[in-house]
Design a protein around this motif. Structure first.
Motif, PDB file in Angstrom:
ATOM      1  N   LEU A 146       0.835  -1.196   0.000  1.00 53.14           N
ATOM      2  CA  LEU A 146       0.000   0.000   0.000  1.00 53.14           C
ATOM      3  C   LEU A 146       0.875   1.253   0.000  1.00 53.14           C
ATOM      4  CD1 LEU A 146      -2.456  -0.961   2.891  1.00 53.14           C
ATOM      5  CD2 LEU A 146      -2.909  -1.148   0.432  1.00 53.14           C
ATOM      6  N   ASN A 147       0.325   2.330  -0.498  1.00 54.02           N
ATOM      7  CA  ASN A 147       0.890   3.657  -0.256  1.00 54.02           C
ATOM      8  C   ASN A 147       0.211   4.230   0.978  1.00 54.02           C
ATOM      9  OD1 ASN A 147       2.419   3.451  -2.592  1.00 54.02           O
ATOM     10  ND2 ASN A 147       0.886   4.504  -3.849  1.00 54.02           N
ATOM     11  N   VAL A 148       1.006   4.602   1.975  1.00 56.50           N
ATOM     12  CA  VAL A 148       0.459   5.062   3.251  1.00 56.50           C
ATOM     13  C   VAL A 148       0.916   6.491   3.533  1.00 56.50           C
ATOM     14  CG1 VAL A 148       0.277   4.616   5.727  1.00 56.50           C
ATOM     15  CG2 VAL A 148       0.587   2.699   4.130  1.00 56.50           C
ATOM     16  N   LEU A 149      -0.030   7.371   3.824  1.00 60.18           N
ATOM     17  CA  LEU A 149       0.295   8.728   4.268  1.00 60.18           C
ATOM     18  C   LEU A 149      -0.064   8.857   5.742  1.00 60.18           C
ATOM     19  CD1 LEU A 149       1.073  11.716   3.898  1.00 60.18           C
ATOM     20  CD2 LEU A 149      -1.280  12.148   3.129  1.00 60.18           C
ATOM     21  N   ILE A 150       0.934   9.207   6.557  1.00 59.50           N
ATOM     22  CA  ILE A 150       0.703   9.477   7.974  1.00 59.50           C
ATOM     23  C   ILE A 150       0.758  10.991   8.173  1.00 59.50           C
ATOM     24  CG2 ILE A 150       1.510   9.115  10.335  1.00 59.50           C
ATOM     25  CD1 ILE A 150       2.881   6.553   9.409  1.00 59.50           C
ATOM     26  N   THR A 178       6.744  -0.043   6.707  1.00 56.54           N
ATOM     27  CA  THR A 178       7.843  -0.191   5.746  1.00 56.54           C
ATOM     28  C   THR A 178       8.345  -1.630   5.725  1.00 56.54           C
ATOM     29  OG1 THR A 178       8.470   2.115   6.172  1.00 56.54           O
ATOM     30  CG2 THR A 178      10.103   0.737   5.063  1.00 56.54           C
ATOM     31  N   ALA A 179       8.513  -2.207   6.919  1.00 56.78           N
ATOM     32  CA  ALA A 179       8.966  -3.605   7.004  1.00 56.78           C
ATOM     33  C   ALA A 179       7.987  -4.554   6.332  1.00 56.78           C
ATOM     34  CB  ALA A 179       9.176  -3.996   8.472  1.00 56.78           C
ATOM     35  N   ALA A 180       6.716  -4.206   6.315  1.00 51.43           N
ATOM     36  CA  ALA A 180       5.703  -5.061   5.678  1.00 51.43           C
ATOM     37  C   ALA A 180       5.631  -4.825   4.163  1.00 51.43           C
ATOM     38  CB  ALA A 180       4.338  -4.813   6.319  1.00 51.43           C
ATOM     39  N   GLY A 181       6.485  -3.958   3.649  1.00 49.99           N
ATOM     40  CA  GLY A 181       6.548  -3.775   2.202  1.00 49.99           C
ATOM     41  C   GLY A 181       5.741  -2.599   1.669  1.00 49.99           C
ATOM     42  N   HIS A 182       5.132  -1.825   2.577  1.00 49.41           N
ATOM     43  CA  HIS A 182       4.341  -0.678   2.126  1.00 49.41           C
ATOM     44  C   HIS A 182       5.247   0.545   1.913  1.00 49.41           C
ATOM     45  CE1 HIS A 182       1.001  -3.205   3.148  1.00 49.41           C
ATOM     46  NE2 HIS A 182       1.224  -3.149   4.442  1.00 49.41           N
ATOM     47  N   ALA A 183       4.797   1.475   1.075  1.00 49.64           N
ATOM     48  CA  ALA A 183       5.496   2.763   0.899  1.00 49.64           C
ATOM     49  C   ALA A 183       4.859   3.780   1.833  1.00 49.64           C
ATOM     50  CB  ALA A 183       5.381   3.218  -0.547  1.00 49.64           C
ATOM     51  N   VAL A 184       5.678   4.505   2.589  1.00 51.79           N
ATOM     52  CA  VAL A 184       5.153   5.404   3.620  1.00 51.79           C
ATOM     53  C   VAL A 184       5.680   6.824   3.420  1.00 51.79           C
ATOM     54  CG1 VAL A 184       4.956   5.828   6.099  1.00 51.79           C
ATOM     55  CG2 VAL A 184       5.098   3.461   5.251  1.00 51.79           C
ATOM     56  N   GLN A 185       4.795   7.805   3.453  1.00 44.86           N
ATOM     57  CA  GLN A 185       5.185   9.215   3.549  1.00 44.86           C
ATOM     58  C   GLN A 185       4.595   9.780   4.842  1.00 44.86           C
ATOM     59  OE1 GLN A 185       5.442  11.879   0.006  1.00 44.86           O
ATOM     60  NE2 GLN A 185       4.019  10.416  -0.924  1.00 44.86           N
ATOM     61  N   LEU A 191      -3.789  11.966  -2.642  1.00 42.88           N
ATOM     62  CA  LEU A 191      -4.305  11.213  -3.796  1.00 42.88           C
ATOM     63  C   LEU A 191      -3.439   9.996  -4.088  1.00 42.88           C
ATOM     64  CD1 LEU A 191      -5.372  14.219  -6.074  1.00 42.88           C
ATOM     65  CD2 LEU A 191      -6.825  12.782  -4.598  1.00 42.88           C
ATOM     66  N   TRP A 192      -2.151  10.081  -3.728  1.00 45.01           N
ATOM     67  CA  TRP A 192      -1.225   8.958  -3.889  1.00 45.01           C
ATOM     68  C   TRP A 192      -1.551   7.833  -2.908  1.00 45.01           C
ATOM     69  CZ3 TRP A 192       2.144   7.726   0.233  1.00 45.01           C
ATOM     70  CH2 TRP A 192       3.159   6.799  -0.036  1.00 45.01           C
ATOM     71  N   ALA A 193      -2.044   8.181  -1.722  1.00 44.61           N
ATOM     72  CA  ALA A 193      -2.177   7.217  -0.622  1.00 44.61           C
ATOM     73  C   ALA A 193      -3.358   6.257  -0.810  1.00 44.61           C
ATOM     74  CB  ALA A 193      -2.328   7.958   0.697  1.00 44.61           C
ATOM     75  N   ASP A 194      -3.136   4.987  -0.442  1.00 43.86           N
ATOM     76  CA  ASP A 194      -4.232   4.024  -0.301  1.00 43.86           C
ATOM     77  C   ASP A 194      -4.775   4.027   1.127  1.00 43.86           C
ATOM     78  OD1 ASP A 194      -3.781   2.822  -2.962  1.00 43.86           O
ATOM     79  OD2 ASP A 194      -1.909   2.125  -2.049  1.00 43.86           O
ATOM     80  N   LEU A 195      -3.915   4.412   2.064  1.00 45.93           N
ATOM     81  CA  LEU A 195      -4.276   4.435   3.487  1.00 45.93           C
ATOM     82  C   LEU A 195      -3.806   5.745   4.090  1.00 45.93           C
ATOM     83  CD1 LEU A 195      -5.170   3.091   6.217  1.00 45.93           C
ATOM     84  CD2 LEU A 195      -2.839   2.172   6.366  1.00 45.93           C
TER      85      LEU A 195
END
Lengths: 243, 243
Positions: A6-10, A33-40, A94-98
């Protein structure tokens, strides 16, 4: 079963960088990140985020003499003329899935700096508009999660007889009036209780529980909100509930 | 029967000085003054109010290395060392018998600039603290009222089956989690519906209704909220409701 990446925005909003709330945000970055998601991360205090919705948010105006904020949002978004700080956050959104909102509970809501991210970034036109809301909202398909620290204890929000009542109504403006409104499926919130009063052991237990929450996103059952299919075009309920 | 004269603080937060919301604020000043009350207005946009709670709010610090906002509020308030903008608003708040929050509804809540007035001015120590909340709150004896404009129509908030549910849960963080929490008796809110879409006649009717609301403050029945007498010192309910 591994989750698909997933792409994740916090969006994080705490005035103390050494706070437990910040530790939860850091744990979320590490775990996801360790689970393979992209995080901003948008760290609003660190960014010096301006929370005040105003005429300065629009490089062009539909009506320069009379500000209707949502109309100018729609107009400036269509004309690619939103203020740069808003456009940058909207791109991330808009990039984020979560979307994870990470904050200390102030007055049973988000701190003003985060309310101003909501006010300025959830743009009319891009995120909602006309009859595009709830399950027809502009951000349908994305998920969102509230993650917050508070001084209170769980029994104070356990049900409607508790001193502050249940979480659902207390969080309704955020979870229903904001996140569900623009189309997010809203995952169960993660409240970290009694934080100013607990020791390291209790804090470690909260972090462990939060890690589990984040590693089981696909097993969390989204909260239920209205479906537009149950309302007519004037937004009256299609079927009245029998008395 | 004439009302006894009150001190009234109107905290107003709209980015457009020519807005209908501003007209409602002006009408409130005129109506309340004509009725013999003393009125002060904090026009947050005009004042350039800073809504961001931060370490800069305290001229002295209890712990300069780690910010717990509410603890520093209590400490700075006791030491007469709150930032000048906060101290000025707190003086007005303590002077007031009636607080009116005047705003456009943004995301079923107040705009960020007004949320930041709440975050920064409702000081721990002066307004609440320990078991001093709800009917034992620091501002007990005062009354408060939400007065707001919105695009939606009344049927959208008519009851729990409406598209956005009932007003009580939607306004709970403001009316219960904030105003009632610090001790205010909360008068029924005054929502001005559908404002961007209605003509002058409909707007005049709203202003007439608002004038009546303000001229009948003593006849408005305050909303009901928890009483501390019904909870033990750990804030568990004293009597469980039979199942």
């Amino acid at each position: 079963m591994p989750q698909s990446p997933l792409n994740v925005l916090i969006v994080h909003a705490h005035p103390e960088p050494k706070s437990f709330c910040a530790a939860m945000k850091d744990l979320a970055v590490e775990t996801l990140t360790a689970a393979g998601h992209a995080v901003q991360v948008s760290d609003l205090y660190a960014m010096g985020w301006n929370p005040v919705a105003s005429a300065a948010d629009f490089q062009i105006r539909n009506d320069p003499d009379y500000l209707v904020y949502a109309l100018e949002q729609r107009h400036a978004h269509a004309g690619n003329a939103l203020a740069a700080d808003i456009a940058g956050e909207l791109d991330k959104l808009l990039w984020a899935d979560l979307l994870i909102l990470s904050f200390p509970l102030y007055w049973c809501s988000v701190p003003a700096i985060l309310k101003g991210w909501i006010d300025r970034v959830l743009i009319s036109g891009a995120c909602y508009g006309g009859l595009r809301f709830y399950d027809r909202g502009g951000l349908a398909g994305k998920r969102a999660l509230l993650s917050f620290t508070l001084g209170g204890q769980s029994h104070m929000f356990a049900n409607e007889d508790a001193i502050h009542g249940d979480w659902e109504p207390m969080l309704r403006p955020l979870q229903r009036g904001t996140l569900a409104y623009v189309g997010f499926r809203v995952l169960p919130p993660f409240p970290a209780y009694h934080v100013p009063y607990i020791g390291d052991d209790a804090r470690r237990k909260i972090l462990d529980a939060y890690r589990l929450h984040l590693n089981n996103l696909d097993r969390l059952k989204p909260l239920r909100f209205p479906s537009m299919a149950d309302f007519d075009r004037q937004l009256h309920p299609l079927t009245e509930v029998p008395a």
